[in-house]
Design a protein around this motif. Structure first.
Motif, mmCIF file in Angstrom:
data_model
loop_
_atom_site.group_PDB
_atom_site.id
_atom_site.type_symbol
_atom_site.label_atom_id
_atom_site.label_comp_id
_atom_site.label_asym_id
_atom_site.label_seq_id
_atom_site.Cartn_x
_atom_site.Cartn_y
_atom_site.Cartn_z
ATOM 1 N N SER A 281 3.323 97.649 97.529
ATOM 2 C CA SER A 281 2.025 97.114 98.506
ATOM 3 C C SER A 281 2.002 95.683 98.332
ATOM 4 O O SER A 281 2.094 95.040 97.280
ATOM 5 C CB SER A 281 0.687 97.310 98.206
ATOM 6 N N THR B 86 1.819 98.621 102.770
ATOM 7 C CA THR B 86 2.383 99.447 101.491
ATOM 8 C C THR B 86 3.554 100.197 102.448
ATOM 9 O O THR B 86 3.643 100.579 103.643
ATOM 10 C CB THR B 86 1.346 100.641 101.218
ATOM 11 N N PRO C 245 0.091 100.080 93.896
ATOM 12 C CA PRO C 245 0.095 100.359 95.362
ATOM 13 C C PRO C 245 -1.242 100.749 95.883
ATOM 14 O O PRO C 245 -1.865 101.674 95.339
ATOM 15 C CB PRO C 245 1.233 101.172 95.626
#
Length: 81
Positions: A35, A23, A75
């Motif tokens: 990510s 990430t 993410p």
């Protein structure tokens, strides 16, 4: 989730037991977090040479389209234990 590497306000590399997830933050005035799931080849390169992570970060930030198929939504960030 195990944190493998991290740099504040830049990125975190995690191992969730089945995948390595990177990430990272991109942007300027507005920061966006992204990510991606790493490939086996990328994991091997990082294990062999931890400095490869910086090369990979540069690659994903400059060519996001090439990594879009491995992007995770939302993410992923490490959760406090």
């Amino acid at each position: 989730m195990k944190i493998i590497a991290e740099q504040a306000w830049s990125h975190v590399l995690m191992d969730n037991g089945t995948d390595w997830i990177l990430t990272y933050l991109i942007g300027g005035v507005v920061e966006i977090d992204v990510s991606i799931r790493l490939s086996k080849e990328e994991i091997a390169k990082i294990r062999d040479n931890p400095n490869y992570l910086e090369i990979l970060l540069d690659a994903v930030k400059t060519n996001q389209v090439a990594y879009a198929s491995r992007e995770l939504h939302p993410p992923v960030w490490p959760q406090p234990e």
